[in-house]
Structures are given as structure tokens and as C-alpha cells.
Design a protein around this motif. Structure first.
Motif, PDB file in Angstrom:
ATOM      1  N   GLY A  34      12.136  92.832 -42.266  1.00 31.74           N
ATOM      2  CA  GLY A  34      12.982  91.649 -42.139  1.00 31.74           C
ATOM      3  C   GLY A  34      13.828  91.696 -40.886  1.00 31.74           C
ATOM      4  N   ILE A  35      14.375  92.896 -40.593  1.00 29.97           N
ATOM      5  CA  ILE A  35      15.232  93.025 -39.411  1.00 29.97           C
ATOM      6  C   ILE A  35      14.417  92.820 -38.141  1.00 29.97           C
ATOM      7  CG2 ILE A  35      16.574  94.698 -38.068  1.00 29.97           C
ATOM      8  CD1 ILE A  35      17.731  95.706 -40.710  1.00 29.97           C
ATOM      9  N   ALA A  37      11.740  91.000 -37.886  1.00 30.77           N
ATOM     10  CA  ALA A  37      11.450  89.559 -37.802  1.00 30.77           C
ATOM     11  C   ALA A  37      12.644  88.799 -37.250  1.00 30.77           C
ATOM     12  CB  ALA A  37      11.056  89.027 -39.186  1.00 30.77           C
ATOM     13  N   LEU A  38      13.835  89.129 -37.760  1.00 28.60           N
ATOM     14  CA  LEU A  38      15.027  88.407 -37.296  1.00 28.60           C
ATOM     15  C   LEU A  38      15.337  88.700 -35.836  1.00 28.60           C
ATOM     16  CD1 LEU A  38      17.724  88.238 -40.087  1.00 28.60           C
ATOM     17  CD2 LEU A  38      16.004  86.581 -39.395  1.00 28.60           C
ATOM     18  N   LEU A  40      13.212  89.529 -33.464  1.00 28.47           N
ATOM     19  CA  LEU A  40      12.226  88.916 -32.577  1.00 28.47           C
ATOM     20  C   LEU A  40      12.312  87.395 -32.567  1.00 28.47           C
ATOM     21  CD1 LEU A  40       8.968  90.990 -33.190  1.00 28.47           C
ATOM     22  CD2 LEU A  40      10.486  91.024 -31.200  1.00 28.47           C
ATOM     23  N   THR A  41      12.615  86.798 -33.719  1.00 26.59           N
ATOM     24  CA  THR A  41      12.473  85.340 -33.814  1.00 26.59           C
ATOM     25  C   THR A  41      13.808  84.613 -33.724  1.00 26.59           C
ATOM     26  OG1 THR A  41      12.715  85.312 -36.209  1.00 26.59           O
ATOM     27  CG2 THR A  41      10.507  85.652 -35.352  1.00 26.59           C
ATOM     28  N   TYR A  42      14.915  85.368 -33.702  1.00 29.15           N
ATOM     29  CA  TYR A  42      16.193  84.679 -33.794  1.00 29.15           C
ATOM     30  C   TYR A  42      17.262  85.326 -32.921  1.00 29.15           C
ATOM     31  CZ  TYR A  42      20.738  84.113 -36.092  1.00 29.15           C
ATOM     32  OH  TYR A  42      22.054  83.953 -36.358  1.00 29.15           O
ATOM     33  N   MET A  44      17.144  87.925 -30.562  1.00 28.46           N
ATOM     34  CA  MET A  44      16.807  88.074 -29.140  1.00 28.46           C
ATOM     35  C   MET A  44      16.725  86.722 -28.423  1.00 28.46           C
ATOM     36  SD  MET A  44      14.119  91.219 -28.901  1.00 28.46           S
ATOM     37  CE  MET A  44      13.127  90.341 -27.711  1.00 28.46           C
ATOM     38  N   PRO A  45      16.040  85.736 -29.007  1.00 30.14           N
ATOM     39  CA  PRO A  45      15.999  84.432 -28.331  1.00 30.14           C
ATOM     40  C   PRO A  45      17.392  83.848 -28.078  1.00 30.14           C
ATOM     41  CG  PRO A  45      14.342  84.508 -30.044  1.00 30.14           C
ATOM     42  CD  PRO A  45      15.144  85.757 -30.173  1.00 30.14           C
ATOM     43  N   LEU A  46      18.299  84.006 -29.059  1.00 28.09           N
ATOM     44  CA  LEU A  46      19.643  83.455 -28.865  1.00 28.09           C
ATOM     45  C   LEU A  46      20.384  84.164 -27.738  1.00 28.09           C
ATOM     46  CD1 LEU A  46      21.267  82.584 -32.296  1.00 28.09           C
ATOM     47  CD2 LEU A  46      20.495  81.078 -30.472  1.00 28.09           C
TER      48      LEU A  46
ATOM     49  N   ALA B  91       8.337  89.847 -44.768  1.00 23.61           N
ATOM     50  CA  ALA B  91       9.617  90.278 -44.205  1.00 23.61           C
ATOM     51  C   ALA B  91      10.755  90.100 -45.201  1.00 23.61           C
ATOM     52  CB  ALA B  91       9.920  89.481 -42.932  1.00 23.61           C
ATOM     53  N   PHE B 114      21.093  88.067 -42.472  1.00 22.86           N
ATOM     54  CA  PHE B 114      19.861  87.467 -42.959  1.00 22.86           C
ATOM     55  C   PHE B 114      20.016  85.963 -43.230  1.00 22.86           C
ATOM     56  CE2 PHE B 114      17.901  91.599 -43.607  1.00 22.86           C
ATOM     57  CZ  PHE B 114      16.600  91.281 -43.282  1.00 22.86           C
ATOM     58  N   ALA B 128      15.882  78.442 -27.373  1.00 21.34           N
ATOM     59  CA  ALA B 128      15.873  79.902 -27.304  1.00 21.34           C
ATOM     60  C   ALA B 128      14.445  80.431 -27.388  1.00 21.34           C
ATOM     61  CB  ALA B 128      16.721  80.472 -28.443  1.00 21.34           C
ATOM     62  N   LEU B 129      13.661  79.881 -28.308  1.00 21.05           N
ATOM     63  CA  LEU B 129      12.288  80.364 -28.479  1.00 21.05           C
ATOM     64  C   LEU B 129      11.417  79.971 -27.299  1.00 21.05           C
ATOM     65  CD1 LEU B 129      12.392  79.714 -32.234  1.00 21.05           C
ATOM     66  CD2 LEU B 129      11.573  81.869 -31.266  1.00 21.05           C
ATOM     67  N   ILE B 132      12.011  82.459 -24.501  1.00 18.35           N
ATOM     68  CA  ILE B 132      11.500  83.810 -24.702  1.00 18.35           C
ATOM     69  C   ILE B 132       9.969  83.826 -24.823  1.00 18.35           C
ATOM     70  CG2 ILE B 132      11.501  84.163 -27.211  1.00 18.35           C
ATOM     71  CD1 ILE B 132      13.434  86.581 -26.514  1.00 18.35           C
ATOM     72  N   VAL B 147       5.775  82.594 -34.906  1.00 12.36           N
ATOM     73  CA  VAL B 147       7.003  83.330 -34.588  1.00 12.36           C
ATOM     74  C   VAL B 147       8.195  82.376 -34.630  1.00 12.36           C
ATOM     75  CG1 VAL B 147       8.259  84.421 -32.676  1.00 12.36           C
ATOM     76  CG2 VAL B 147       5.965  85.209 -33.266  1.00 12.36           C
TER      77      VAL B 147
END
Lengths: 310, 275
Positions: A34-35, A37-38, A40-42, A44-46, B91, B114, B128-129, B132, B147
């Protein structure tokens, strides 16, 4: 649609904790997917958006890797972008006020009714969530357009000669957005109306309070926390709304969301798009701080006298 | 919340009740107006958007299936949503397990982390996506879309599965372990069957969210992978005819079927278990 009747956040925090040796290691192993996923998808992009906001755009869509506030200065120094920020906040305030006004009676009714139809009426009130906002916005185009339902009816009845301008402007966006966010507001209000006890109204009325006094002194204060939550939700949702301003605005209503998209994909000015995003997040932050303050004030008013008594 | 039959505030006069009823009917009409209009419009025989319709036909429904952008859109959205739901479960389920069953330092912070994607506007996440994924380059690909949808679906899976786990008694699992079952076996044989409805609804919610995701997809999709909501948005921006209404009606029917199927599936299994 947005998660019909999703379980509340508090369900997560009901700890049925098992104390075992090495549970920290177990936790890490279980949390890892889960970590990842978060991250990579949330996360880092932010972070990348924040990084991009301190870059500068060069000639022909190039980006100069810098750490400067030049792009912030450029955006905040331009009257155009201040207009966009102003219109975004204006739209948010208008939509929030309108949504609260039209949702409150419905929520109040649903919270108080003992009708057997209650389940059906609650379902009807949240049904729109099942339908994509693109489809509902399309419906509003058919209602508000120059050849739409409202204008056809009014000209048909001879009440107006010229069609009312209800689309391609802020008015149309406010009307359609109000309906789009109404189910969210109704849901938030119903779940926040827990303190509303019909016995209290009954007591107030039997002590001789006229109906408007009962409403002002009993019903309204008890329902304010629910109204506040709904206000936050709607304001935050409408600040970042894209579809309705784009379609109903017809390219004439500029808000941060539409501008972020255009800067990123049409103008290819990523630093400016990133700065606008950071500004939007800043507005979010301000709104949430204001909400928490207001919540504290309300809570103090509710619990104050009780604590004094005990 | 109510549950006080017979208690009726005496200040509610008859005239007040009539007015109150009229206000409620008007508000419900406002709330349901666009849906009713879309439903009626989907049977119109016009080639442009107008109201009221002047003829009745199923042509618009035929047009939906004749439209290549809608057909590929349905395919792209279905594949993306299925993969997203699966990965979100992979996940989210262990995370929910850790958050409900284990006590560890920083649990509250992890839990907040989370759920935090729910607080970030999709327009910002979309940008953001894009920033990246574009350099890698994963924009306009299935992996990129998946993703992009994963971040906003994992929180819902964590919430649903945590709620299901909260209702499962951990002592049953402990009993299995004292009887010699390994941790994994105990989970698989004891807890998993109990929380299966929760897993199922978490997956369905993730699927529907991904299938309907518009704003984030707008940034990361290109010409080759255009999910359905983006295809519809692009279509409506340049022209509007009843086929969009027909498509919306079909999608509503689809999500109603899915929701009812889930409800019945879980309800059925529950009733079997209690019997």
C-alpha cells in the motif's frame, strides 16, 4: 459516482489490536504494498508539482530547472491570474451558498420523517451520484441552453421575447454545479444531524415557542455542525471542479481547474500549471483551517453550558 | 434518528405542511431534472440537442454502438477499471489488515496518509501524474492510466475492507492458531470468508470509481487510450446530440445492475451463513 454509502472513516480506527511480539515488523510487511502504491501514484507526483512550481518556463515549451519563485511572481503579478483566482473563489462561494439553501430542507425532511417511504426518498436524493457528472452536465445543457427547456417554455408562454442567457456564463455554471453537489450536501447533512431530537422541538413548542422560534433556537443550532461539514465538502469540491465550468461555461468561464488543464496540455507551460495547482492547494488549506476554527467555536457553544452545569 | 412515531410538533399547521410539501417536491424536481431530461432526450430523433423532443426513436441508442470512440472508450475503461480494482485490492487489503489488527508506532499517521488522497483535488493529482508519467513515458498507455487511478481508489478499498475487518472477531483467528494453524492459514480459513463481502464491495467501488474517473484521465490519456468519460467529454465539447444521452442511460442501467448484483450477492451469502 463517488462511493455510495461508503463506510465512515472512523471504521478504520476501531482498533481490535492484537499485541504480538514483532508486530511492528508484521505491520511493515503488510503495509509495504500500500505504501509503495501511495508513494508512486500520489506522494511522489505531488512533490513533483511543488518541484515544478519553482522551475521557470523558457522559449517554446522548454523548462529551465531552477529553484526560484520567478513563476510565482509572474502569476501573482498578473491581473489575469488574479481574476481567475477571484472567479474560482466567487464560484465556490456562490455554489456553496446555493447548494446549502436547496439541500437543507431536503436533509431536514429526511432526518425527521417517519414515513415508510423514507428509504426510497433517501435513495432518490443520492441517485444522481450514480450518474457521471458529464452526463448530468449534459442534461443541464439541454435545460439551460438558448433552445433548452427553460427558454423554450418561457418563450412558448410568451413571458419573454429574447432567450435568457443561462448557459456559457457564470449563472449556468452555478445552477448546474448546485445540482451536481446537492447529493453530497444532503448526505453530509443527514449524517451530521444526529443531535436533532424531535422531543426537543416538541418540548420547545409545548412551552409556547412559536414555530420560527423553535427553528431558530432549537433546530438550527442543532443542525449547524452538519451544515458546516456540508459547506466544507461542497466548497472544496466546487473549487476543484472541472467538467461543469468547462461544458456549461462554454469556454467563457475561467477557473483554476480549467486553467491548470489548459496551461498543462495546450500552452505546455508546466511551471505555470504547477504554480496554479500550488495556489489551489493553498486556498484548500485556508478553507480547512477556517472550517476547523468554526467547528471549535460551534463545539464550545454546544458543550460550554453542559460542562458548566456538571 | 427519528423513530418517534406519533410525536408531531403542534406548530406544524396544515397550510405550513402544504407549503413545506411543495418546497420539497420542487427541490426533488430540481435534483432529478437533468436525469429526467437525459432519459427523455435519449429517445429523441433530432441530430442536435433540443428540448422537448419532437419524435420517438431508438436511433440514438444505435448510434452509441456505431460510434468508434465510445466503443473503444468502453473497452479502455473496462480494462483499466478491472486492473485498477485488482491492484487496489492487492495494495489495500494488507494495509487494512495492519491498520485494524496490529498496534504499531505511527499507526494514526499511516492511517491518515492512506486516506489523504481523498483530500487532494483531482485536477491537481491529474497534473501531478502527467508531470511524472510524461517523461518515462507512460502517458497514453494502459499502465499509465492504471497507475493514475490507483492512488484515488486505494483509500476506498482501505476504508471498505477495514469496516469489514472491524466486524470480524480476531479471537476466532487466535483460536485457530492455538490449535496449530499458521498465521496465513488461520487468516485464509477463518477471517477471509467473513470479510469476503467487504473485499467484493471494495473491489466494485474501485472498479466503478476508475470507470467513471474523468479529470485525472484527461491528463494522462492520449489518442490511443481514451477512457469512456474522456471520450464523452470530448464529444460533448464540440457537438451535442441525443447519443450522449442514450449512452448515459445505458451506463446508469449498468451501474444499477452492478450495485443490485453486489447487494444480492452479499445478502444471499449472508443469509446462507446465518441459516
Amino acid at each position: 459516482m463517488t462511493a455510495p454509502a461508503a463506510p465512515t472513516v472512523s471504521a478504520v480506527s476501531a482498533p481490535v489490536a492484537v499485541k504480538a511480539r514483532g508486530s511492528g515488523r508484521h505491520a511493515l510487511a503488510l503495509l509495504a504494498p500500500g505504501i509503495v502504491a501511495l508513494l508512486l501514484t500520489y506522494a511522489m507526483p505531488l512533490l513533483w508539482v511543488v518541484r515544478m512550481s519553482v522551475n521557470e518556463s523558457g522559449q517554446g515549451g522548454t523548462i529551465r530547472q531552477t529553484v526560484s519563485f520567478a513563476t510565482f511572481a509572474k502569476v501573482l503579478g498578473s491581473a489575469h491570474w488574479w481574476n481567475v483566482i477571484g472567479q474560482t473563489v466567487e464560484l465556490g462561494v456562490l455554489v456553496t451558498v446555493c447548494t446549502l439553501v436547496v439541500s437543507y430542507p431536503v436533509a431536514l425532511f429526511l432526518a425527521r420523517t417517519t414515513s415508510r417511504l423514507r428509504g426510497l426518498l433517501v435513495a432518490l436524493a443520492v441517485t444522481p451520484l450514480l450518474i457521471s457528472s458529464v452526463a448530468r452536465t449534459f442534461g443541464w445543457m439541454a435545460i439551460l441552453g438558448n433552445q433548452g427547456l427553460v427558454n423554450k417554455s418561457l418563450t412558448g408562454l410568451g413571458l419573454i421575447d429574447e432567450p435568457l442567457r443561462l448557459a456559457n456564463n457564470l449563472t449556468g455554471v452555478v445552477i448546474a454545479s448546485t445540482e451536481i453537489y446537492m447529493p453530497f450536501a444532503i448526505l453530509a447533512m443527514i449524517s451530521g444531524f444526529g443531535r436533532l431530537d424531535p422531543e426537543l422541538e416538541h418540548a420547545a413548542a409545548s412551552l409556547g415557542a412559536p414555530r420560527h422560534t423553535v427553528f431558530r433556537r432549537v433546530v438550527l443550532p442543532l443542525t449547524l455542525p452538519g451544515v458546516l461539514t456540508a459547506a466544507l465538502l461542497v466548497f472544496v469540491l466546487s473549487l476543484s471542479g472541472y467538467v461543469t465550468p468547462r461544458l456549461i461555461g462554454g469556454g467563457r468561464v475561467f477557473v483554476l481547474a480549467t486553467e491548470i488543464y489548459d496551461q498543462a496540455t495546450t500552452a505546455l507551460d508546466w511551471p505555470v500549471a504547477a504554480v496554479l495547482s500550488v495556489l489551489l492547494l493553498a486556498v484548500f488549506g485556508v478553507v480547512i483551517v477556517v472550517y476547523q476554527r468554526a467547528q471549535k467555536v460551534l463545539e464550545a457553544r454546544f458543550t460550554g453550558p453542559q460542562e458548566a452545569r456538571s | 434518528m427519528t423513530g418517534h412515531p406519533g410525536v408531531r410538533a403542534p406548530w406544524r399547521t396544515r397550510l405550513g405542511q402544504v407549503l413545506w410539501g411543495a418546497v420539497l417536491v420542487a427541490l426533488y424536481l430540481f435534483l432529478l431534472a437533468p436525469i429526467l431530461v437525459v432519459l427523455v432526450e435519449s429517445f429523441d430523433n433530432a441530430t442536435y440537442l433540443r428540448f422537448p423532443p419532437e419524435g420517438f426513436t431508438f436511433d440514438a441508442y444505435r448510434q452509441v454502438f456505431g460510434n468508434a470512440a465510445f466503443r473503444t472508450g468502453i473497452q479502455v475503461s473496462a480494462v483499466t477499471a478491472a486492473a485498477t480494482a485488482l491492484l487496489a485490492l492487492v495494495a489495500g487489503v494488507p494495509a487494512a489488515l495492519a491498520l485494524t489488527r496490529l498496534r504499531f508506532r505511527g499507526r494514526a499517521a499511516v492511517e491518515a496518509a492512506f486516506l489523504s488522497p481523498l483530500l487532494v483535488p483531482h485536477i491537481v493529482l491529474g497534473l501531478a501524474l502527467l508531470l511524472i508519467l510524461a517523461p518515462i513515458p507512460l502517458t497514453d498507455t494502459y499502465p499509465g492510466l492504471i497507475v493514475a487511478h490507483l492512488g484515488v481508489t486505494v483509500p476506498y478499498v482501505v476504508r471498505t475492507v477495514s469496516a469489514a475487518l472491524a466486524s470480524a472477531d480476531p479471537r476466532a483467528e487466535e483460536a485457530a492458531r492455538t490449535l496449530g494453524a499458521s498465521g496465513f492459514t488461520a487468516f485464509r480459513r477463518i477471517t477471509l470468508p467473513v470479510i469476503r463481502p467487504g473485499l467484493f464491495s471494495g473491489g466494485v467501488i474501485a472498479f466503478l470509481l476508475s470507470f467513471d474517473e474523468t479529470v485525472i484521465s484527461l491528463f494522462v490519456s492520449g489518442q490511443n487510450t481514451v477512457p469512456l468519460p474522456v471520450a464523452v467529454l470530448q464529444y460533448v465539447e464540440y457537438r451535442s446530440d441525443p447519443s450522449v444521452a442514450s449512452l448515459s442511460v445505458l451506463l446508469v442501467l449498468l451501474s444499477v445492475v452492478v450495485v443490485v448484483a453486489v447487494e444480492r450477492g452479499i445478502g444471499l451469502r449472508r443469509s446462507l451463513r446465518s441459516g
